[in-house]
Design an enzyme around this catalytic site. Sequence first.
Site, short mmCIF file in Angstrom:
data_model
loop_
_atom_site.label_atom_id
_atom_site.label_comp_id
_atom_site.label_asym_id
_atom_site.label_seq_id
_atom_site.Cartn_x
_atom_site.Cartn_y
_atom_site.Cartn_z
N ASP A 1 -9.80 6.04 -31.23
CA ASP A 1 -9.88 6.86 -30.02
C ASP A 1 -9.49 6.01 -28.82
OD1 ASP A 1 -10.41 8.76 -28.14
OD2 ASP A 1 -12.53 8.99 -28.59
N ASP B 1 -4.05 11.08 -28.08
CA ASP B 1 -4.77 9.82 -27.88
C ASP B 1 -5.80 9.49 -28.96
OD1 ASP B 1 -6.56 11.83 -27.25
OD2 ASP B 1 -7.34 10.85 -25.46
N GLU B 2 -5.70 10.13 -30.12
CA GLU B 2 -6.64 9.78 -31.19
C GLU B 2 -6.05 10.12 -32.54
OE1 GLU B 2 -10.24 12.25 -31.57
OE2 GLU B 2 -9.44 13.51 -29.98
#
Length: 432
Positions: A21, A118-119
């Site tokens: 993350d 973003d993860e």
Amino acid sequence: MPTTDAESHYPKNGRVVLHIDMNAFYCSVHEAVEPEKYKGKPCAVAGSVELRRGIVVTSSYAARGKGVRTGMQVREALRLCPELLLISPDFHLYRQFSRRFLNIAYSYSPQLEAVSIDECFLDITGSKQFGTPVQIAEDLQRRIRTELGLPCSIGIAPNKLLAKMGSDMKKPNGITILRKRDVPGLLWNKPCSYMYGIGSRTGEKLNKLGIRTIGELAHAEESFLTAHFGVVGSWLKAAANGEDETPVNAEQEASKSVGHTTTLPKDFTDDSDIRRVFLNLADQVCRRMRRQHLMASTVQITIRNPSMKTITRSVTLDTPTEDADTVFDTACKLFHRHWQKDQPVRLLGITLQNLVDKSEAAVQLDLFDYNRQPKKEELNRIMDQLRDRFGESAILTAGMLGDDPSALIRNHKIRGTSLQKDHMKEKGFFEE
């Protein structure tokens, strides 16, 4: 063959999953690109920066310390933090950094599932050559920091659920190991809404039923939970016990469009039959689109008559959507606008076009839609999760069932668990 030191840290049966993350991703990217301007300072990426009427998409940890939160109106954020530096979003830049961080993760395992810009989840069960799970996580975190200048948190667990919860436990720059045996000591004293996948409404309903903690949820009778939550009840109990069998789905290149057509069993003229077909098509294409974390700006329908004459008609929406109801309503309006009433139809289709990354689409929503969006997303996520676990026919709306729900379900060949079938029998979907 003797077991290596790294191999001894991997389970003989089971998986090792990482959840990576990126911390305050958008703001961190700007800090990495212009450290002299943003590093260590309270800043926020927001839409409509010039008008001060936008919403905060994300904020730096320095801004969060001042009370600035995602979804907050810019004017409220400035009231809490007058020195806040506002940044207009640059999705081209974010996508560049996203691809770079995913490429780093991919170098450790091809079993990578990007959850958003973003993860990602990374199944490293077969990655023993790179070291122990902790060594891989530390190396990943170091490389992302050194090569990209970005912080990230990583959860290490035997499944996706616990890996996701682990990455949330230590931010920024944390690494957390969360095993199933750790769940009672670390999670059972937490409120139910602390569990990933349990929204505030479900948490409130559990509270009203006398189930206040994850531990109480783990020990609740499954029959009691399914009586109140349907098939979701089984998932709630399993999750509270740290169980999750969802595989890491390897990332695939995003589609330029997502569509589906169906040839009808006979010529359709009745409006209710046509609407039912569009409802099913909208549901299917939106589900496929959500799997790729995309949203659509254009809805196109395809219509073919018995003489094989085919037309396509499309419309571009004011804001992107992933919502099947919106797609269904748009498709029906297009059909009624461009197809003569009572003219027979032999094929129908829906194609979603002008696809954009979901994170990019978020700032295009107006404030009213933005406030409603989390509720829609939670419902879609739960429905998708149920179908992933129990099959595509685990969720059927009344509009899909038509006049003969038993026949429809037989045609869909439902082979769910006995729990599913018992639940659907209660609702009258099965004949004995």
